[in-house]
Design an enzyme around this catalytic site. Structure first.
Site, PDB file in Angstrom:
ATOM      1  N   ARG A  78     -21.035  -0.170 -12.302  1.00  0.00           N
ATOM      2  CA  ARG A  78     -20.938  -1.627 -12.222  1.00  0.00           C
ATOM      3  C   ARG A  78     -22.118  -2.159 -11.431  1.00  0.00           C
ATOM      4  NH1 ARG A  78     -17.598  -4.873  -8.211  1.00  0.00           N
ATOM      5  NH2 ARG A  78     -17.939  -7.009  -8.916  1.00  0.00           N
ATOM      6  N   HIS A 122     -23.036 -12.262  -8.584  1.00  0.00           N
ATOM      7  CA  HIS A 122     -22.394 -11.647  -7.417  1.00  0.00           C
ATOM      8  C   HIS A 122     -23.025 -12.237  -6.153  1.00  0.00           C
ATOM      9  CE1 HIS A 122     -20.405  -7.802  -5.704  1.00  0.00           C
ATOM     10  NE2 HIS A 122     -20.781  -8.556  -4.678  1.00  0.00           N
ATOM     11  N   GLU A 167     -15.641 -12.139  -6.979  1.00  0.00           N
ATOM     12  CA  GLU A 167     -14.964 -12.709  -5.803  1.00  0.00           C
ATOM     13  C   GLU A 167     -15.331 -14.168  -5.538  1.00  0.00           C
ATOM     14  OE1 GLU A 167     -15.465 -10.119  -2.435  1.00  0.00           O
ATOM     15  OE2 GLU A 167     -14.119  -8.613  -3.252  1.00  0.00           O
ATOM     16  N   ASN A 295     -10.582  -6.265  -6.928  1.00  0.00           N
ATOM     17  CA  ASN A 295     -11.138  -5.603  -5.749  1.00  0.00           C
ATOM     18  C   ASN A 295     -10.054  -5.531  -4.677  1.00  0.00           C
ATOM     19  OD1 ASN A 295     -13.537  -5.746  -7.144  1.00  0.00           O
ATOM     20  ND2 ASN A 295     -14.483  -7.273  -5.826  1.00  0.00           N
ATOM     21  N   TYR A 297      -8.996  -4.011  -0.833  1.00  0.00           N
ATOM     22  CA  TYR A 297      -9.352  -3.378   0.429  1.00  0.00           C
ATOM     23  C   TYR A 297      -8.201  -3.409   1.436  1.00  0.00           C
ATOM     24  CZ  TYR A 297     -14.240  -3.426  -1.111  1.00  0.00           C
ATOM     25  OH  TYR A 297     -15.399  -3.221  -1.814  1.00  0.00           O
ATOM     26  N   GLU A 353     -13.601  -2.684  -7.208  1.00  0.00           N
ATOM     27  CA  GLU A 353     -14.066  -2.288  -5.868  1.00  0.00           C
ATOM     28  C   GLU A 353     -12.906  -1.712  -5.077  1.00  0.00           C
ATOM     29  OE1 GLU A 353     -16.236  -5.094  -3.463  1.00  0.00           O
ATOM     30  OE2 GLU A 353     -17.300  -5.901  -5.206  1.00  0.00           O
TER      31      GLU A 353
END
Length: 448
Positions: A78, A122, A167, A295, A297, A353
């Site tokens: 990616r 991005h 994002e 994504n 986290y 991610e």
């Protein structure tokens, strides 16, 4: 024995973004992005005054890096395109040298048997567009559609997986409300306007892709945070839902269903500040997408607080904390995937991610190479991902963040997320222990 396996067609990837790895900021006709200008003009906002001018120098090392990806066993990579490398001023003249660079990268990936997954955007807006109002200016929708058309026509014969943006929650709220990322503004109304224009940009790019008759898939990449209520009380549960709807649902719902979450619009601190005619614009412009990138986290936990924004306040979670500050909670990975499956009719998903950062302060290179905490992180999160797939979640690939140590926004080069160690002075590469671990996972299509 419990074995956490993955389907034969599952994509094994790693992720990156243009301004975080490419470097060569003033080479090949590239114009400045908002990160170049911010690091130059506000060095005090960046750790040790770090700038993305060189980053991991992927611009000059991509052949070497893609060779390493092939050896690792990646089946997809990616990357994002730099708008200012392709159109230096954001609009106007096209930079053929920039297109040639990405031609070379894409062709090198395909020759190595690695499928490119490309983000159009991005975070690295051309500075010239920021000077013209950035995402607050409705013209950005038209400018982005033209940029998207250029990229689709040039690379769409070879790139079969596209994301319009990465994002947008960070792009809108960290940049226009919280003042931590360029353009460092602190106005909620501006943030909501910018966010709305990002949704319209996404719609227009998806519509453009379809109009060209290209035979791939397109979506967007959204940061997801599972939000848990502090207690089982109705007030805490409603607060947690509002928090999730603002942080994640604000993007998932309009991109998947064409509307904003009612729970957030009902709050005057949001609803009263929304752009005029936003409902009509969503209704007229909505274009469904083929897949969504997620994504993951960290989790969050919320309690009801009538004096707080959205009447929801964060409550401390007593989970392990990474050097970067992310709370580590692998089960949240499973929980958020099951939630997305049930809430949004099980859309096609890629995990775009997931990773952990190591602090370089007081850390020797050898310690950074022997990154056992990253191995543990990957193992535990992939276990939860395997469980989610067995539960019926429609997940088709996993992209570790990141392949290379990179430039991490205002943290500069302090934190390392890569499977590959980069010496930013010499640009030499070294595989970390986690690189070899991930290689074994890919080979086995299973995690221990």
């Amino acid at each position: 024995m419990i074995r956490f396996e993955f389907p034969p067609s599952f994509l094994w990837g790693a992720a990156s973004s243009s301004f975080q790895i490419e470097g060569a900021a003033e080479e090949g006709g590239r114009g400045p992005s908002i990160w170049d200008a911010a690091a130059r003009d506000y060095p005090e906002r960046f750790w040790n005054g770090h700038s993305p001018q060189t980053a991991a120098d992927f611009y000059h090392h991509f052949v070497e890096d893609i060779k390493g990806m092939k050896e690792l066993g990646l089946t997809s990579f990616r990357l994002s395109l730099s708008w200012s490398r392709i159109i230096p001023q954001g609009l106007g003249e096209i930079n053929e040298a920039g297109l040639i660079f990405y031609d070379q990268v894409i062709n090198e990936l395909l020759a190595a048997g690695i499928e490119p997954f490309v983000d159009l955007y991005h975070w690295d807006l051309p500075q010239a567009l920021s000077d013209n109002g950035g995402f607050k200016n409705p013209q950005i929708v038209t400018d982005f559609a033209r940029y998207a058309e250029i990229c689709f026509k040039r690379f769409g014969d070879r790139v079969k997986r596209w994301s319009t943006m990465n994002e947008p929650s960070v792009m809108a709220f960290a940049s226009y409300r919280d003042g931590v990322y360029p353009p460092f503004e602190t106005d909620m109304e501006s943030a909501l306007l910018a966010a709305h224009h990002m949704i319209l940009m996404h719609y227009e790019a998806v519509r453009m892709y379809r109009s060209l008759g290209l035979t791939g898939e397109i979506g967007a990449v959204i940061a997801v945070v599972p939000v848990y209520p502090h207690t089982h009380s109705p007030n805490d549960r409603a607060a947690a839902q509002r928090q999730f709807d603002f942080v994640c649902g604000w993007w998932l719902q309009p991109m998947l269903e064409g509307s904003y979450p009612a729970s957030v619009l009902e709050c005057p601190e949001v609803g009263a500040l929304m752009p005029a005619a936003f409902r009509q614009q969503l209704l007229q412009s909505f274009e469904p997408m083929d897949m969504i990138g997620l994504n993951y986290y960290s989790p969050a936990r919320c309690a009801y607080d009538p004096a707080a924004f959205l009447q929801a306040t964060d409550v401390r979670n007593f989970y392990a904390q990474s050097d970067y500050g992310f709370l580590t909670y692998p089960q949240g990975f499973y929980d958020i995937l099951v939630y997305v499956k049930e809430k949004y009719n099980n859309p096609k998903v890629y995990i775009t991610e997931n990773g952990i950062g190591q602090d370089t302060v007081n850390q020797e290179t050898e310690r950074l190479l022997q990154d056992d905490e990253r191995i543990s992180y990957v193992r535990e999160h992939l276990r939860e991902l395997s469980r989610a797939i067995r539960q019926g979640c429609n997940v088709h690939g996993y992209y570790h963040w990141s392949y290379l140590d990179d430039y991490e926004a205002t943290s500069g080069y302090r934190y390392r997320f890569g499977l590959v160690h980069v010496d930013f002075l010499t640009q030499s590469r070294a595989f970390k222990r986690s690189w070899y671990y991930y290689q074994s996972v890919i080979t086995e299509r299973a995690v221990d």
